[in-house]
Design a protein around this motif. Structure first.
Motif, PDB file in Angstrom:
ATOM      1  N   VAL A 127     -21.738 -48.134   5.731  1.00 32.88           N
ATOM      2  CA  VAL A 127     -21.100 -48.833   4.602  1.00 32.88           C
ATOM      3  C   VAL A 127     -19.891 -49.620   5.098  1.00 32.88           C
ATOM      4  N   SER A 128     -19.094 -48.986   5.964  1.00 31.96           N
ATOM      5  CA  SER A 128     -17.903 -49.644   6.494  1.00 31.96           C
ATOM      6  C   SER A 128     -18.271 -50.887   7.295  1.00 31.96           C
ATOM      7  N   TRP A 129     -19.293 -50.778   8.145  1.00 29.31           N
ATOM      8  CA  TRP A 129     -19.725 -51.940   8.926  1.00 29.31           C
ATOM      9  C   TRP A 129     -20.321 -53.021   8.027  1.00 29.31           C
ATOM     10  N   GLY A 130     -21.044 -52.604   6.997  1.00 31.22           N
ATOM     11  CA  GLY A 130     -21.600 -53.581   6.066  1.00 31.22           C
ATOM     12  C   GLY A 130     -20.519 -54.369   5.358  1.00 31.22           C
ATOM     13  N   ARG A 131     -19.458 -53.678   4.970  1.00 30.48           N
ATOM     14  CA  ARG A 131     -18.346 -54.369   4.322  1.00 30.48           C
ATOM     15  C   ARG A 131     -17.624 -55.283   5.310  1.00 30.48           C
ATOM     16  N   SER A 132     -17.592 -54.862   6.573  1.00 30.43           N
ATOM     17  CA  SER A 132     -16.982 -55.715   7.593  1.00 30.43           C
ATOM     18  C   SER A 132     -17.774 -57.005   7.755  1.00 30.43           C
ATOM     19  N   VAL A 133     -19.102 -56.906   7.727  1.00 32.29           N
ATOM     20  CA  VAL A 133     -19.956 -58.101   7.802  1.00 32.29           C
ATOM     21  C   VAL A 133     -19.628 -59.051   6.660  1.00 32.29           C
ATOM     22  N   TYR A 134     -19.590 -58.498   5.460  1.00 32.05           N
ATOM     23  CA  TYR A 134     -19.329 -59.317   4.271  1.00 32.05           C
ATOM     24  C   TYR A 134     -17.940 -59.960   4.352  1.00 32.05           C
ATOM     25  N   ALA A 135     -16.937 -59.158   4.770  1.00 29.68           N
ATOM     26  CA  ALA A 135     -15.564 -59.672   4.868  1.00 29.68           C
ATOM     27  C   ALA A 135     -15.456 -60.764   5.925  1.00 29.68           C
ATOM     28  N   LEU A 192     -32.086 -56.697  10.130  1.00 34.45           N
ATOM     29  CA  LEU A 192     -30.737 -57.217  10.336  1.00 34.45           C
ATOM     30  C   LEU A 192     -29.966 -57.397   9.037  1.00 34.45           C
ATOM     31  N   SER A 193     -30.622 -57.893   8.016  1.00 33.10           N
ATOM     32  CA  SER A 193     -29.918 -58.164   6.758  1.00 33.10           C
ATOM     33  C   SER A 193     -29.444 -56.889   6.071  1.00 33.10           C
ATOM     34  N   ALA A 194     -29.986 -55.730   6.499  1.00 35.25           N
ATOM     35  CA  ALA A 194     -29.562 -54.472   5.880  1.00 35.25           C
ATOM     36  C   ALA A 194     -28.099 -54.175   6.152  1.00 35.25           C
ATOM     37  N   CYS A 195     -27.572 -54.720   7.249  1.00 33.33           N
ATOM     38  CA  CYS A 195     -26.148 -54.502   7.577  1.00 33.33           C
ATOM     39  C   CYS A 195     -25.256 -54.976   6.439  1.00 33.33           C
ATOM     40  N   GLU A 196     -25.465 -56.235   6.034  1.00 31.70           N
ATOM     41  CA  GLU A 196     -24.588 -56.777   4.998  1.00 31.70           C
ATOM     42  C   GLU A 196     -24.925 -56.208   3.627  1.00 31.70           C
ATOM     43  N   THR A 197     -26.208 -55.884   3.381  1.00 35.78           N
ATOM     44  CA  THR A 197     -26.573 -55.324   2.081  1.00 35.78           C
ATOM     45  C   THR A 197     -25.872 -53.996   1.862  1.00 35.78           C
ATOM     46  N   MET A 198     -25.744 -53.215   2.938  1.00 40.16           N
ATOM     47  CA  MET A 198     -25.080 -51.912   2.826  1.00 40.16           C
ATOM     48  C   MET A 198     -23.627 -52.082   2.408  1.00 40.16           C
ATOM     49  N   GLY A 199     -23.030 -53.192   2.788  1.00 37.25           N
ATOM     50  CA  GLY A 199     -21.655 -53.453   2.381  1.00 37.25           C
ATOM     51  C   GLY A 199     -21.524 -53.733   0.896  1.00 37.25           C
ATOM     52  N   SER A 200     -22.622 -54.151   0.253  1.00 36.51           N
ATOM     53  CA  SER A 200     -22.613 -54.430  -1.182  1.00 36.51           C
ATOM     54  C   SER A 200     -23.048 -53.229  -2.011  1.00 36.51           C
ATOM     55  N   ALA A 201     -23.417 -52.118  -1.349  1.00 35.05           N
ATOM     56  CA  ALA A 201     -23.971 -50.949  -2.042  1.00 35.05           C
ATOM     57  C   ALA A 201     -22.994 -50.404  -3.078  1.00 35.05           C
ATOM     58  N   THR A 202     -23.531 -50.094  -4.249  1.00 37.32           N
ATOM     59  CA  THR A 202     -22.712 -49.502  -5.309  1.00 37.32           C
ATOM     60  C   THR A 202     -23.048 -48.034  -5.523  1.00 37.32           C
ATOM     61  N   THR A 203     -24.184 -47.593  -5.004  1.00 37.65           N
ATOM     62  CA  THR A 203     -24.570 -46.191  -5.155  1.00 37.65           C
ATOM     63  C   THR A 203     -25.444 -45.763  -3.986  1.00 37.65           C
ATOM     64  N   ILE A 204     -25.337 -44.485  -3.600  1.00 36.48           N
ATOM     65  CA  ILE A 204     -26.151 -43.913  -2.536  1.00 36.48           C
ATOM     66  C   ILE A 204     -26.861 -42.687  -3.098  1.00 36.48           C
ATOM     67  N   CYS A 205     -28.184 -42.700  -3.084  1.00 38.22           N
ATOM     68  CA  CYS A 205     -28.987 -41.552  -3.509  1.00 38.22           C
ATOM     69  C   CYS A 205     -29.358 -40.769  -2.253  1.00 38.22           C
ATOM     70  N   SER A 206     -28.731 -39.621  -2.071  1.00 39.02           N
ATOM     71  CA  SER A 206     -28.870 -38.880  -0.822  1.00 39.02           C
ATOM     72  C   SER A 206     -29.700 -37.626  -0.998  1.00 39.02           C
ATOM     73  N   LEU A 245     -30.516 -51.856 -13.597  1.00 46.17           N
ATOM     74  CA  LEU A 245     -29.178 -51.904 -14.181  1.00 46.17           C
ATOM     75  C   LEU A 245     -28.208 -52.747 -13.361  1.00 46.17           C
ATOM     76  N   GLY A 246     -28.707 -53.341 -12.269  1.00 47.73           N
ATOM     77  CA  GLY A 246     -27.878 -54.227 -11.459  1.00 47.73           C
ATOM     78  C   GLY A 246     -27.176 -53.552 -10.299  1.00 47.73           C
ATOM     79  N   GLU A 247     -27.473 -52.270 -10.064  1.00 46.58           N
ATOM     80  CA  GLU A 247     -26.860 -51.557  -8.942  1.00 46.58           C
ATOM     81  C   GLU A 247     -27.507 -51.985  -7.626  1.00 46.58           C
ATOM     82  N   VAL A 248     -26.725 -51.971  -6.555  1.00 43.70           N
ATOM     83  CA  VAL A 248     -27.260 -52.148  -5.203  1.00 43.70           C
ATOM     84  C   VAL A 248     -27.422 -50.739  -4.633  1.00 43.70           C
TER      85      VAL A 248
END
Length: 724
Positions: A498-506, A131-145, A444-447
């Motif tokens: 990412v969009s939903w994660g940011r919505s959680v945080y907002a 569950l907590s991954a939802c909000e963590t994704m909103g804080s993500a600064t980089t995606i390694c794909s 380096l402090g990235e999420v």
């Protein structure tokens, strides 16, 4: 077989051990929420103790008055029972302040927001396992794909084709093929293949085989070739399987009515071309390849530079009497591979998924850096990265944003940290290189969010802040190591997460702004009133009702706001940004100051303003306190709309679409009217006439224009309070 290790000593054992470790690390939001809750709790407890001491001091010194003006405690005259009742009343008021101040609704708001987002994300092809991954994704600064299957379709197709010196554009345009070439290609593609073409139950064409075989067979099917007829009219005499060393494979076939044998070859275009001495031109005539070989080499090099896999298709004839007839000799027969006639050169690629370029652009605009980590060579990775928009210009492999896994692996920790933030593409990378990059970025402090589908991706998925496994191609180990499963293997779905994660945080920020406004106003009003008059205008039951409006109902109303486009135009919050921003401080300060100012004026001058006469029964005081309580609740109801849009002037945007919000605000209003009008004994209130109701509504509704005026006040970008 010699067993050299079992259990933890095997590669599998080490892998499972690495992903089963639970570091117990808190998510960025959990760290911030703990700071907010601790700060509010300390402030609330401090205020409650201060109020308790002040009220006790005033009570025992005879400064506390009853509603009728008599002194509550007179030493030697007040009975023990009355004294105990007075002390209990004071302690209850202090405890109520603690209850109001402690943000017990915060966990509820967080859980509701996460659960609501989790349910909605299922519709966007994302299955949340943690569950907590939802909000963590909103804080993500980089995606390694990953590349294959995530950024691309994992489906090789022919995108360029040459028949003779004629370029087929599009490659499925069979009109450019001469009948002779078409017949020979049909024969060669059908028989010189390990794949199959068959009709599905729905009537469509399905192709099986390796990715390259499927691409060529699909190309042939689009050209209208009838493989089943060809295979029924010819006999395979001998097969020379594809060899990774020779990079080609061949087959000898004979038509049932032909006197000659056709030997078809297929393989790496440059290898096939070296063996060709002829080609068939657009008129079906045999031409010497001679000087035209440069044209074909240039075409191959051009396709290779765009990371297309080039495959050459050629054939030659062989007299029947030269073909061994004895089975033992036939099995050892080496197919002749010289003097070939070139039929076609095709360029194959794994194309980008539709919508991936837009998804990458959305991430870039949102301040989230997308990095491609792939096992493919640098040139292929570079071409796909350019097509996806991960690279915006044609850069050389020596530049720091493109690197090979081996080069990164051989660097020192300091060198890796210096270059990690600039890397956009890592080619020829192993799973350990991917893990190393994730670990470096986190230091380096990235999420960091990581996508993966293979078993070897499990350590990187486990190490990342958010592991995103692929639901179709992903292995069970990868899925077990992940926090979120992308059900359609599409990078565009990652962006929706990412969009939903940011919505959680907002949404959590909106709730905190709303709650802190109520906290500050309620605490200041009661503290000032207690210290000045020895009484609190908001009693225990009233504060608990406000607490219910503020916490439970407020959490329900603000936790279900859907994501908006504006969320993807903000920079990511990362790990170090405070939860309570300067904009939130500005908004809650303005609203709290307004509420405190108006309600304290009513508390001290309300009787004279309202022309309430003292009748000796305390009724005037009850009317004044009821008005304060009523106005305070209306302030919260109207301020709930302000909390929806902390940065926008129009706080009503989209409010009609959020039926839950409208329902909760309406329910709160109805319940509050019932409390005032019918539950006066329970809540220590009296009925108010219509004029005082209008006064209460006017006080509350003024918070709307006040919010608009407040948003015109600029705030510094640097956070004012790192503690929250």
């Amino acid at each position: 077989m010699l067993v050299t290790g079992v259990g933890i000593n095997t590669e599998w054992g080490l892998l499972m051990a690495s992903i089963s470790e639970d570091t117990g690390e808190e998510t960025p939001l959990q760290v911030r929420l703990n700071g907010v809750a601790t700060f509010i709790g300390i402030v609330g407890l401090t205020v409650a103790i201060s109020v308790l001491l002040v009220l006790l001091a005033r009570f025992f010194t005879g400064h506390t008055k009853n509603p009728d003006g008599t002194t509550q405690f007179i030493r030697g005259k007040t009975s023990m029972g009355e004294t105990v009742d007075g002390v209990i009343k004071i302690i209850t008021a202090a405890v109520t302040i603690v209850v109001v101040a402690v943000p017990e609704g915060l966990p509820l708001a967080v859980t509701l927001t996460l659960a609501y987002s989790m349910k909605k994300m299922m519709a966007d092809k994302a299955l949340v396992r943690r569950l907590s991954a939802c909000e963590t994704m909103g804080s993500a600064t980089t995606i390694c794909s990953d590349k294959t299957g995530t950024l691309t379709l994992n489906e090789m197709i022919v995108v360029e084709a040459y028949s003779g010196k004629t370029k087929m554009d599009p490659p499925e345009d069979g009109s450019k093929l001469h009948a002779i070439v078409s017949t020979l290609l049909d024969e060669g593609i059908a028989q010189n293949s390990t794949g199959s073409v068959f009709l599905s139950k729905e009537g469509g064409i399905q192709v099986s085989g390796s990715p390259t075989e499927k691409a060529i067979l699909s190309w042939g099917a689009k050209l209208g070739m009838k493989f089943d007829i060809v295979r029924s009219e010819s006999i395979v005499l001998h097969v020379s399987p594809f060899n990774s060393t020779k990079k080609r494979g061949g087959v000898a076939i004979q038509g049932k009515s032909d006197s000659e044998v056709h030997i078809h070859w297929k393989g790496a275009a440059e290898i096939i071309l070296e063996s060709c001495t002829w080609y068939i031109d657009g008129n079906g005539c045999l031409q010497s390849i001679g000087q035209d070989k440069e044209f074909f080499m240039a075409a191959i090099e051009n396709m290779a530079s765009r990371s297309l896999r080039c495959v050459g298709i050629a054939y030659r004839t062989c007299e029947v009497d030269k073909v061994p007839t004895v089975e033992e000799q036939l099995s050892r027969w080496v197919l002749p591979d010289d003097d070939l006639i070139l039929l076609a050169i095709v360029g194959i690629k794994d194309p980008c998924r539709p919508g991936v370029k837009n998804a990458v652009k959305l991430c870039t605009d949102a301040g989230v850096k997308v990095r491609m980590v792939t096992g493919d060579n640098i040139q292929t990775a570079k071409a796909i990265a350019l097509e996806c928009g991960i690279l915006t210009s044609d850069v050389n492999a020596i530049e720091p944003n493109i690197i090979e896994g081996r080069t990164f692996r051989e660097m020192s920790d300091t060198e890796r940290e210096q270059i990690a933030k600039t890397i956009s593409v890592m080619g020829r990378s192993s799973p350990s290189d991917k893990l190393l990059l994730v670990q470096t970025l986190r230091r380096l402090g990235e999420v960091v969010a990581v996508t993966g589908d293979g078993t070897n991706d499990a350590p990187a998925l486990h190490e990342a802040d958010i592991g995103l496994a692929m639901g179709i191609q992903g292995t069970e180990v990868a899925k077990e190591s992940s926090d979120i499963i992308i059900l359609d293997d599409n990078f565009a779905s990652v962006v929706k997460v990412v969009s939903w994660g940011r919505s959680v945080y907002a949404n959590i920020q909106k709730f905190i702004q709303f709650q802190l406004t109520v906290n500050v106003a309620a605490l200041v009003i009661n503290v000032v009133a207690a210290m000045s008059s020895g009484d609190v205008p908001l009693n225990t039951v009233q504060l608990l009702w406000v607490n219910l409006v503020m916490d439970t109902l407020g959490a329900l109303a603000l936790a279900t706001e859907p994501p908006t486009d504006s969320l993807m135009h903000r920079t990511p919050v990362g790990r170090r940004e405070p939860l309570v921003t300067n904009i939130m401080w500005r908004n809650l300060s303005i609203q709290a100051l307004y509420q405190v100012g108006v309600l304290l004026i009513l508390n001290f001058y309300g009787k004279s303003i309202l022309n309430l006469e003292h009748d000796g029964t305390g009724h005037a005081n009850m009317v004044k306190n009821t008005l304060i309580f009523n106005a305070f609740v209306f302030c919260q109801i109207f301020n709930e709309f302000n909390a929806r849009k902390p940065e926008e002037f129009n706080v009503f945007t989209g409010v009609t679409k959020n039926h839950l919000f409208i329902g909760i605000v309406g329910s709160t209003l109805i319940l509050h009217i019932i409390i005032i009008e019918f539950l006066g004994k329970f809540s220590s209130t009296v009925r108010l006439d219509w004029k005082l109701w209008l006064v209460s509504v006017a006080i509350g509704i003024f918070s709307w224009p006040l919010a608009i005026i407040g948003k015109l006040i600029p705030v510094p970008e640097t956070p004012l309070a790192k503690i929250l």
